[in-house]
Design a protein around this motif. Structure first.
Motif, PDB file in Angstrom:
ATOM      1  N   GLY A  97      -1.714  -8.192  13.543  1.00  0.00           N
ATOM      2  CA  GLY A  97      -2.889  -7.874  14.337  1.00  0.00           C
ATOM      3  C   GLY A  97      -3.137  -6.403  14.551  1.00  0.00           C
ATOM      4  O   GLY A  97      -3.978  -6.028  15.383  1.00  0.00           O
ATOM      5  N   GLN A  98      -2.459  -5.531  13.838  1.00  0.00           N
ATOM      6  CA  GLN A  98      -2.633  -4.095  14.037  1.00  0.00           C
ATOM      7  C   GLN A  98      -3.825  -3.536  13.260  1.00  0.00           C
ATOM      8  O   GLN A  98      -4.328  -2.464  13.589  1.00  0.00           O
ATOM      9  N   ILE A  99      -4.252  -4.242  12.205  1.00  0.00           N
ATOM     10  CA  ILE A  99      -5.475  -3.891  11.485  1.00  0.00           C
ATOM     11  C   ILE A  99      -6.221  -5.181  11.201  1.00  0.00           C
ATOM     12  O   ILE A  99      -5.669  -6.290  11.325  1.00  0.00           O
ATOM     13  N   ALA A 100      -7.483  -5.054  10.825  1.00  0.00           N
ATOM     14  CA  ALA A 100      -8.298  -6.234  10.556  1.00  0.00           C
ATOM     15  C   ALA A 100      -8.026  -6.775   9.160  1.00  0.00           C
ATOM     16  O   ALA A 100      -7.745  -6.015   8.223  1.00  0.00           O
ATOM     17  N   GLN A 101      -8.111  -8.082   9.021  1.00  0.00           N
ATOM     18  CA  GLN A 101      -8.021  -8.730   7.718  1.00  0.00           C
ATOM     19  C   GLN A 101      -9.270  -8.362   6.908  1.00  0.00           C
ATOM     20  O   GLN A 101     -10.381  -8.384   7.436  1.00  0.00           O
ATOM     21  N   PRO A 102      -9.131  -7.967   5.624  1.00  0.00           N
ATOM     22  CA  PRO A 102     -10.305  -7.631   4.814  1.00  0.00           C
ATOM     23  C   PRO A 102     -11.322  -8.773   4.802  1.00  0.00           C
ATOM     24  O   PRO A 102     -10.948  -9.944   4.655  1.00  0.00           O
ATOM     25  N   ASP A 103     -12.603  -8.415   4.984  1.00  0.00           N
ATOM     26  CA  ASP A 103     -13.650  -9.428   4.995  1.00  0.00           C
ATOM     27  C   ASP A 103     -14.397  -9.488   3.667  1.00  0.00           C
ATOM     28  O   ASP A 103     -15.462 -10.070   3.576  1.00  0.00           O
ATOM     29  N   ARG A 104     -13.866  -8.852   2.642  1.00  0.00           N
ATOM     30  CA  ARG A 104     -14.473  -8.910   1.306  1.00  0.00           C
ATOM     31  C   ARG A 104     -13.370  -8.951   0.263  1.00  0.00           C
ATOM     32  O   ARG A 104     -12.185  -8.752   0.577  1.00  0.00           O
ATOM     33  N   LEU A 105     -13.762  -9.208  -0.973  1.00  0.00           N
ATOM     34  CA  LEU A 105     -12.795  -9.394  -2.049  1.00  0.00           C
ATOM     35  C   LEU A 105     -12.341  -8.032  -2.571  1.00  0.00           C
ATOM     36  O   LEU A 105     -13.067  -7.358  -3.314  1.00  0.00           O
ATOM     37  N   ILE A 106     -11.157  -7.610  -2.154  1.00  0.00           N
ATOM     38  CA  ILE A 106     -10.625  -6.334  -2.611  1.00  0.00           C
ATOM     39  C   ILE A 106      -9.267  -6.570  -3.261  1.00  0.00           C
ATOM     40  O   ILE A 106      -8.615  -7.604  -3.041  1.00  0.00           O
ATOM     41  N   CYS A 107      -8.853  -5.609  -4.068  1.00  0.00           N
ATOM     42  CA  CYS A 107      -7.537  -5.659  -4.707  1.00  0.00           C
ATOM     43  C   CYS A 107      -6.854  -4.321  -4.457  1.00  0.00           C
ATOM     44  O   CYS A 107      -7.495  -3.264  -4.524  1.00  0.00           O
ATOM     45  N   VAL A 108      -5.556  -4.368  -4.171  1.00  0.00           N
ATOM     46  CA  VAL A 108      -4.810  -3.177  -3.773  1.00  0.00           C
ATOM     47  C   VAL A 108      -3.508  -3.121  -4.553  1.00  0.00           C
ATOM     48  O   VAL A 108      -2.841  -4.149  -4.736  1.00  0.00           O
ATOM     49  N   PHE A 109      -3.131  -1.943  -4.994  1.00  0.00           N
ATOM     50  CA  PHE A 109      -1.782  -1.743  -5.524  1.00  0.00           C
ATOM     51  C   PHE A 109      -1.415  -0.273  -5.433  1.00  0.00           C
ATOM     52  O   PHE A 109      -2.283   0.610  -5.420  1.00  0.00           O
ATOM     53  N   GLY A 110      -0.118  -0.012  -5.351  1.00  0.00           N
ATOM     54  CA  GLY A 110       0.395   1.344  -5.238  1.00  0.00           C
ATOM     55  C   GLY A 110       1.793   1.346  -4.671  1.00  0.00           C
ATOM     56  O   GLY A 110       2.184   0.440  -3.921  1.00  0.00           O
ATOM     57  N   GLU A 111       2.570   2.338  -5.008  1.00  0.00           N
ATOM     58  CA  GLU A 111       3.934   2.478  -4.499  1.00  0.00           C
ATOM     59  C   GLU A 111       3.927   3.327  -3.240  1.00  0.00           C
ATOM     60  O   GLU A 111       3.248   4.354  -3.162  1.00  0.00           O
ATOM     61  N   LEU A 112       4.701   2.919  -2.258  1.00  0.00           N
ATOM     62  CA  LEU A 112       4.802   3.636  -0.989  1.00  0.00           C
ATOM     63  C   LEU A 112       6.054   4.508  -0.948  1.00  0.00           C
ATOM     64  O   LEU A 112       7.145   4.065  -1.329  1.00  0.00           O
ATOM     65  N   SER A 113       5.880   5.738  -0.495  1.00  0.00           N
ATOM     66  CA  SER A 113       7.051   6.546  -0.156  1.00  0.00           C
ATOM     67  C   SER A 113       7.442   6.244   1.285  1.00  0.00           C
ATOM     68  O   SER A 113       6.712   5.561   2.011  1.00  0.00           O
ATOM     69  N   LEU A 114       8.560   6.758   1.723  1.00  0.00           N
ATOM     70  CA  LEU A 114       9.047   6.448   3.071  1.00  0.00           C
ATOM     71  C   LEU A 114       8.147   7.002   4.164  1.00  0.00           C
ATOM     72  O   LEU A 114       8.139   6.488   5.279  1.00  0.00           O
ATOM     73  N   ASN A 115       7.368   8.050   3.848  1.00  0.00           N
ATOM     74  CA  ASN A 115       6.468   8.618   4.857  1.00  0.00           C
ATOM     75  C   ASN A 115       5.040   8.087   4.745  1.00  0.00           C
ATOM     76  O   ASN A 115       4.144   8.560   5.439  1.00  0.00           O
ATOM     77  N   GLY A 116       4.819   7.130   3.835  1.00  0.00           N
ATOM     78  CA  GLY A 116       3.513   6.515   3.710  1.00  0.00           C
ATOM     79  C   GLY A 116       2.639   7.067   2.608  1.00  0.00           C
ATOM     80  O   GLY A 116       1.532   6.559   2.381  1.00  0.00           O
ATOM     81  N   ALA A 117       3.093   8.102   1.892  1.00  0.00           N
ATOM     82  CA  ALA A 117       2.324   8.625   0.761  1.00  0.00           C
ATOM     83  C   ALA A 117       2.317   7.594  -0.373  1.00  0.00           C
ATOM     84  O   ALA A 117       3.267   6.818  -0.544  1.00  0.00           O
ATOM     85  N   ILE A 118       1.220   7.603  -1.157  1.00  0.00           N
ATOM     86  CA  ILE A 118       1.047   6.617  -2.225  1.00  0.00           C
ATOM     87  C   ILE A 118       1.321   7.272  -3.571  1.00  0.00           C
ATOM     88  O   ILE A 118       0.735   8.315  -3.892  1.00  0.00           O
ATOM     89  N   ARG A 119       2.208   6.673  -4.340  1.00  0.00           N
ATOM     90  CA  ARG A 119       2.517   7.158  -5.685  1.00  0.00           C
ATOM     91  C   ARG A 119       1.831   6.277  -6.727  1.00  0.00           C
ATOM     92  O   ARG A 119       1.557   5.103  -6.491  1.00  0.00           O
ATOM     93  N   GLY A 120       1.582   6.860  -7.901  1.00  0.00           N
ATOM     94  CA  GLY A 120       0.945   6.132  -8.986  1.00  0.00           C
ATOM     95  C   GLY A 120       1.845   5.076  -9.592  1.00  0.00           C
ATOM     96  O   GLY A 120       3.078   5.119  -9.454  1.00  0.00           O
ATOM     97  N   VAL A 121       1.245   4.119 -10.279  1.00  0.00           N
ATOM     98  CA  VAL A 121       1.973   3.029 -10.926  1.00  0.00           C
ATOM     99  C   VAL A 121       1.439   2.868 -12.350  1.00  0.00           C
ATOM    100  O   VAL A 121       0.307   3.261 -12.650  1.00  0.00           O
ATOM    101  N   PRO A 122       2.229   2.284 -13.259  1.00  0.00           N
ATOM    102  CA  PRO A 122       1.744   2.059 -14.626  1.00  0.00           C
ATOM    103  C   PRO A 122       0.840   0.828 -14.701  1.00  0.00           C
ATOM    104  O   PRO A 122       0.804  -0.002 -13.787  1.00  0.00           O
ATOM    105  N   GLY A 123       0.114   0.735 -15.811  1.00  0.00           N
ATOM    106  CA  GLY A 123      -0.688  -0.456 -16.088  1.00  0.00           C
ATOM    107  C   GLY A 123      -1.980  -0.555 -15.318  1.00  0.00           C
ATOM    108  O   GLY A 123      -2.544  -1.643 -15.191  1.00  0.00           O
ATOM    109  N   VAL A 124      -2.499   0.569 -14.811  1.00  0.00           N
ATOM    110  CA  VAL A 124      -3.690   0.513 -13.968  1.00  0.00           C
ATOM    111  C   VAL A 124      -4.910   0.059 -14.763  1.00  0.00           C
ATOM    112  O   VAL A 124      -5.749  -0.701 -14.259  1.00  0.00           O
TER     113      VAL A 124
END
Length: 529
Positions: A97-124
């Motif tokens: 309950g800390q954020i709202a559930q997406p109300d539309r069709l979205i897709c998400v991917f990415g690697e998380l660092s320990l501080n929350g930064a997003i790193r790239g991934v293969p196969g995009v």
């Protein structure tokens, strides 16, 4: 905000060079604190519990108390890699309950660092193509992968640099305010640049104007590139075989839009696409070392990944020191050369990867390398020469269209090579224009016959003499020559294909005897007794 106990975020898995949508489901149940991930994940997926936990806490959010279960569906598909970190974190925050559930069709991917930064991934690219096919309305990708994803989906791609960016996106329903600034020049537009494109290897490039002498070898390269004919360069050490092979990328036309997308998909799935780059436009040039393993050459793994034959798709597979490869490794190329695909079968997986490559091999004619020289310095007996060349099996040689025997430069040409390049004005750009015209001639002939455009070296035909407009005298000459030289049926047909390419290079609508005669000059010849 009202506390929820269940959430779902869509992500995308990589299966070979295809993408498969995955539902990241999180449920928070009563009980002792625990965090489980189910759904056939590998070690990187299991380790994501620690990365996600740290990223949530370090960004001021509360990690859900109680028994947390995360399910990756479909459960039959093995999940690999770190691309599920970001959707898992968002699903956890939505379930608590800390954020709202997406109300539309979205897709998400990415690697998380320990501080929350997003790193790239293969196969995009592979994942983005699947999202496009499934009509995903928004794709949240790491900022490092924005260019490659944007080359596929354009306006539906949103770059994410930090967990907080993803949270703000889900909480902001105004799509325009989430829209990233578009690059001034779209690097993924196939028409925005010429054939220079992006390299797919670190192999040095050479312009053919830097090659002194070796006119027959240069002619063979021209024919091979013009008709997509496999080529073998036999010659003494230092005579220029590797330098000649390195000129081929500069002779081939650039990938068209469909081919560019296909090659980029392969490199993206293999993790070889450079950061911040869009579609690949230059034809691949792969040069594996002779100690390459079976899996590296053909592909392999528990979930089979592409090998060099697939990475060379629509480009060149160059085997330097070809006779140093293990014979059984070379024989693995026979079926891909014939079918233009490679099928990798494991206990639970069966994958078919494209493998339509132009094979170019370079080898010494014997162990000492002096067999073809006129100075009689060769130390090898005929039996030793045959033993050396027999490392390339007969069936594989039968699939090689052109063979060129090269010797070292005479003294006069050697002196000229020390002063600079060629003096006859021959360069890669000029030959490339001839080859582009030759390709157009072949494509137009296919269209007139109601076929899909294809090149002479790989066009499927049951009647070569009619489809290639071979004169009756040329057919008879080819048949007599095949009998005299003891050529196989496949070799005889390849001679006709080469002759057709030679005729196309000379703008001849009909294949004549002189074209067949030149084609026969490039056959493989075993040492005389």
């Amino acid at each position: 905000m009202e506390t929820k106990h269940f959430s779902q975020i869509k992500s995308c898995a990589l299966y070979g060079i295809q993408g498969i949508l995955v539902d990241i489901e999180v449920s928070i149940l009563p009980g002792l604190p625990s965090f489980e991930i189910v759904g056939l994940g590998d070690s990187a997926v299991r380790e994501s519990r620690n990365r996600v936990h740290a990223a949530i806490k370090n960004n001021g959010y509360a990690f859900p108390a109680g028994r947390v279960i995360a399910s990756y569906a479909p459960a039959w598909l093995r999940k690999e890699g770190t691309a599920y970190d970001l959707p898992l974190a968002l699903a956890l925050l939505a379930a608590s309950g800390q954020i709202a559930q997406p109300d539309r069709l979205i897709c998400v991917f990415g690697e998380l660092s320990l501080n929350g930064a997003i790193r790239g991934v293969p196969g995009v690219v592979c994942r983005a193509l699947t999202c496009k096919d499934q009509h995903i309305t928004a794709l949240l990708v790491p900022a490092a992968n924005f260019t490659e994803a944007n080359s596929v989906m354009r306006q539906a791609v949103f770059p994410i640099r930090h967990l907080q960016d993803a949270v703000r996106f889900l909480g902001n329903h105004d799509e325009k305010s989430n829209r990233p600034a578009q690059p001034a020049k779209q690097e993924d537009d196939p028409g925005s640049r010429d054939s220079a494109g992006e390299d797919t290897d670190g192999f040095p490039r050479t312009d053919i104007c830097q090659i002194i002498g070796q006119e027959k070898a240069i002619r063979a390269l021209q024919i091979a590139a013009a008709g997509w004919h496999n080529l073998l360069l036999l010659g003494s050490p230092g005579c220029g075989k590797t330098s000649l092979a390195s000129t081929i990328p500069g002779l081939l036309p650039a990938l068209n839009a469909a081919e560019s997308m296909q090659v980029t998909r392969i490199y993206s799935a293999s993790g070889l696409l450079k950061d911040g780059r869009g579609l690949i436009r230059r034809r691949p040039f792969r040069a594996p070392y002779h100690t390459a393993s079976r899996a590296a050459l053909i592909g392999g793994g528990s979930i089979p990944v592409p090998g060099e034959v697939t990475l060379a798709h629509l480009g060149i597979l160059f085997l330097d020191e070809m006779t140093e490869f293990q014979p059984e490794m070379l024989d693995l190329l026979r079926q891909p050369m014939e079918n233009r695909t490679v099928r990798l079968v494991r206990l639970r997986h069966s994958m078919v990867y494209p493998a339509d490559f132009l094979l170019v091999g370079a080898a010494n004619p014997c162990r000492c390398g002096e067999y073809l020289e006129n100075n009689a310095a060769c130390r090898c007996t005929r039996e030793k020469v045959l033993e050396h060349l027999n490392r390339i099996s007969g069936p594989l040689l039968d699939r090689i269209d052109l063979t060129v025997e090269m010797t070292r430069l005479p003294a006069g040409q050697l002196e000229a090579s020390l002063h600079g390049g060629r003096t006859d004005g021959l360069d890669s750009a000029g030959i490339a224009r001839q080859i582009s015209r030759c390709w157009e001639i072949q494509f137009e002939r296919c269209r007139q016959q109601g076929r899909e455009p294809d090149l002479n070296g790989r066009l499927k035909s049951d009647n070569l003499s009619d489809d290639f407009f071979v004169s009756p005298s040329a057919v008879a000459f080819a048949a007599r020559s095949a009998g005299r030289l003891n050529l196989s049926v496949r070799s005889c047909k390849k001679t006709i294909r080469i002759a057709r390419t030679i005729a196309d290079l000379s703008d001849s609508p009909e294949v004549r005897e002189e074209h067949v005669a030149e084609a026969l000059q490039f056959r493989f010849r075993w040492p005389e007794p």
